[in-house]
Motif scaffolding. Structure first.
Motif, PDB file in Angstrom:
ATOM      1  N   ALA A  52      68.422  41.427  53.023  1.00 37.07           N
ATOM      2  CA  ALA A  52      67.867  40.424  52.109  1.00 37.07           C
ATOM      3  C   ALA A  52      68.895  39.357  51.769  1.00 37.07           C
ATOM      4  O   ALA A  52      70.095  39.627  51.646  1.00 37.07           O
ATOM      5  CB  ALA A  52      67.363  41.081  50.823  1.00 37.07           C
ATOM      6  N   ARG A  53      68.399  38.160  51.621  1.00 40.25           N
ATOM      7  CA  ARG A  53      69.188  37.031  51.139  1.00 40.25           C
ATOM      8  C   ARG A  53      68.373  36.369  50.034  1.00 40.25           C
ATOM      9  O   ARG A  53      67.142  36.379  50.086  1.00 40.25           O
ATOM     10  CB  ARG A  53      69.465  36.030  52.270  1.00 40.25           C
ATOM     11  N   PHE A  54      69.034  35.790  49.065  1.00 39.87           N
ATOM     12  CA  PHE A  54      68.345  35.250  47.887  1.00 39.87           C
ATOM     13  C   PHE A  54      68.860  33.855  47.553  1.00 39.87           C
ATOM     14  O   PHE A  54      70.079  33.640  47.479  1.00 39.87           O
ATOM     15  CB  PHE A  54      68.565  36.163  46.675  1.00 39.87           C
ATOM     16  N   VAL A  55      67.933  32.942  47.339  1.00 35.81           N
ATOM     17  CA  VAL A  55      68.286  31.635  46.788  1.00 35.81           C
ATOM     18  C   VAL A  55      67.693  31.567  45.386  1.00 35.81           C
ATOM     19  O   VAL A  55      66.484  31.781  45.208  1.00 35.81           O
ATOM     20  CB  VAL A  55      67.761  30.474  47.654  1.00 35.81           C
ATOM     21  N   PHE A  56      68.535  31.291  44.424  1.00 36.55           N
ATOM     22  CA  PHE A  56      68.120  31.208  43.022  1.00 36.55           C
ATOM     23  C   PHE A  56      67.989  29.727  42.675  1.00 36.55           C
ATOM     24  O   PHE A  56      68.993  29.033  42.478  1.00 36.55           O
ATOM     25  CB  PHE A  56      69.141  31.907  42.127  1.00 36.55           C
ATOM     26  N   VAL A  57      66.752  29.262  42.647  1.00 37.62           N
ATOM     27  CA  VAL A  57      66.475  27.842  42.434  1.00 37.62           C
ATOM     28  C   VAL A  57      66.289  27.621  40.943  1.00 37.62           C
ATOM     29  O   VAL A  57      65.336  28.119  40.348  1.00 37.62           O
ATOM     30  CB  VAL A  57      65.204  27.415  43.195  1.00 37.62           C
ATOM     31  N   ARG A  58      67.215  26.874  40.333  1.00 38.34           N
ATOM     32  CA  ARG A  58      67.131  26.668  38.875  1.00 38.34           C
ATOM     33  C   ARG A  58      67.430  25.247  38.468  1.00 38.34           C
ATOM     34  O   ARG A  58      67.444  24.969  37.264  1.00 38.34           O
ATOM     35  CB  ARG A  58      67.980  27.698  38.121  1.00 38.34           C
ATOM     36  N   THR A  59      67.616  24.322  39.401  1.00 36.33           N
ATOM     37  CA  THR A  59      67.787  22.923  39.036  1.00 36.33           C
ATOM     38  C   THR A  59      66.498  22.142  39.302  1.00 36.33           C
ATOM     39  O   THR A  59      65.690  22.537  40.151  1.00 36.33           O
ATOM     40  CB  THR A  59      68.903  22.271  39.872  1.00 36.33           C
ATOM     41  N   PRO A  60      66.297  21.032  38.585  1.00 36.00           N
ATOM     42  CA  PRO A  60      65.120  20.206  38.880  1.00 36.00           C
ATOM     43  C   PRO A  60      65.087  19.748  40.340  1.00 36.00           C
ATOM     44  O   PRO A  60      64.004  19.706  40.958  1.00 36.00           O
ATOM     45  CB  PRO A  60      65.287  19.016  37.926  1.00 36.00           C
ATOM     46  N   GLU A  61      66.251  19.452  40.922  1.00 36.88           N
ATOM     47  CA  GLU A  61      66.294  19.024  42.320  1.00 36.88           C
ATOM     48  C   GLU A  61      65.813  20.149  43.238  1.00 36.88           C
ATOM     49  O   GLU A  61      65.055  19.920  44.190  1.00 36.88           O
ATOM     50  CB  GLU A  61      67.713  18.610  42.711  1.00 36.88           C
ATOM     51  N   GLY A  62      66.275  21.358  42.960  1.00 35.41           N
ATOM     52  CA  GLY A  62      65.836  22.501  43.762  1.00 35.41           C
ATOM     53  C   GLY A  62      64.345  22.747  43.638  1.00 35.41           C
ATOM     54  O   GLY A  62      63.650  23.004  44.635  1.00 35.41           O
ATOM     55  N   LYS A  63      63.837  22.642  42.417  1.00 34.98           N
ATOM     56  CA  LYS A  63      62.405  22.844  42.202  1.00 34.98           C
ATOM     57  C   LYS A  63      61.586  21.802  42.959  1.00 34.98           C
ATOM     58  O   LYS A  63      60.528  22.115  43.512  1.00 34.98           O
ATOM     59  CB  LYS A  63      62.076  22.797  40.703  1.00 34.98           C
ATOM     60  N   GLN A  64      62.074  20.557  42.979  1.00 36.24           N
ATOM     61  CA  GLN A  64      61.333  19.510  43.700  1.00 36.24           C
ATOM     62  C   GLN A  64      61.320  19.766  45.200  1.00 36.24           C
ATOM     63  O   GLN A  64      60.345  19.438  45.886  1.00 36.24           O
ATOM     64  CB  GLN A  64      61.929  18.130  43.389  1.00 36.24           C
TER      65      GLN A  64
END
Lengths: 196, 196
Positions: A52-64
């Motif tokens: 498994a690999r995980f990306v933790f998206v928590r910035t507005p840029e990442g969400k977009q």
């Protein structure tokens, strides 16, 4: 000998926990994200292959970047969640086996063919996604796993030029209980299990 | 608001828990098996589809039916374990959707095609197998998941004439810590995760 968990802990993990779609403004810190990963990584996988690999998206840029891949029903709650985890797997996971399982050459056991490697990677990374959902709850967070997304779009937006592939999205935060609907039924033991 | 688990509970679930291959003589009761299922069934699945099915093999006759499907390295420990769970899925899981998700016709969302149904069933039942491993630990049991078996042989021995298919075997009992080897390494956050 490990002690069984008490009823309050079982409620936090299983019986009172809910899949949330609404979130309070309480944030999730990067420290909490690292603490979460440090629990998840301890969960068992075949020959410790840990694909498994995980990306933790928590910035507005990442969400977009994530937004175009989401189904319409999952868009608003994902944009509002403090963190959205892309639970992924590494198609080249077997390159880590000499580190993860140093006592023997485990590649023939779990990645003898491309098909076997794919099965090992997807199966074990999915177990690990399950561990992440429960580990988040164990840390007092709420989790909202979502299968409704376009994996090819997520992969293009986040994993182009890498060997990672997306499997599941999981919103994390503190759920807004006022947005919950009634709990759905579950299958009784006799409908889903047997003794032999 | 759910309380985070304390350090002892996190140790039981993740940081001190081990995959055991040796077992003490302490049994696992049918009541514990039912308590385990009642935790696992509460874990989240896509539109509550709950495709996992479980066979709890705890009789000598059941173990003998399982034996020919096991890899040589998994045979002795499985015969010695108080219970071996066949974590399976139901290829006809979508027939339960009107009960499990009564508010809408969810079949087009998770089982529109045979390929989509297969993906939903295998992905969600694998999450549920992960929930079972951690739920067993939460109840003070040890778990020994095993991918090393012949799924076609398990299916022929246990699921002939049914719509169930085997995915993972999980030994349950009280582990004999004297049989454990040293703990294997895990991937650091930076090797397996990213912030975005």
């Amino acid at each position: 000998m490990s002690q069984p968990l008490d009823a309050a802990a079982l409620a936090t993990l299983f019986t009172d926990a809910r899949t949330h779609g609404g979130w309070t403004s309480e944030p999730v810190s990067d420290d909490q994200i690292r603490q979460l990963y440090d629990l998840v990584k301890m969960g068992p996988t075949s020959v410790n292959c840990s694909p498994a690999r995980f990306v933790f998206v928590r910035t507005p840029e990442g969400k977009q970047r994530l937004a175009p891949a989401l189904s319409s029903g999952n868009l608003d709650k994902t944009m509002a969640a403090p963190v959205t985890v892309i639970a992924a797997w590494d198609t080249a996971f077997h390159e880590q086996l000499p580190f993860l399982f140093p006592h023997a050459d485990a590649k023939p056991w779990v990645a003898a063919t491309p098909e076997a490697a794919h099965k090992t990677a997807t199966y074990n990374s999915t177990l690990q996604a399950g561990y992440l959902i429960l580990a988040a709850r164990a840390l007092g967070l709420d989790a909202g796993p979502m299968a409704g997304f376009d994996a090819a779009k997520v992969d293009a937006a986040f994993f182009a030029g890498t060997t990672w592939k997306s499997g599941l999205l999981i919103n994390l935060g503190h759920g807004d209980a006022s947005k919950l609907h009634g709990r759905l039924p579950r299958l009784d033991f006799d409908a889903a299990a047997r003794l032999a």
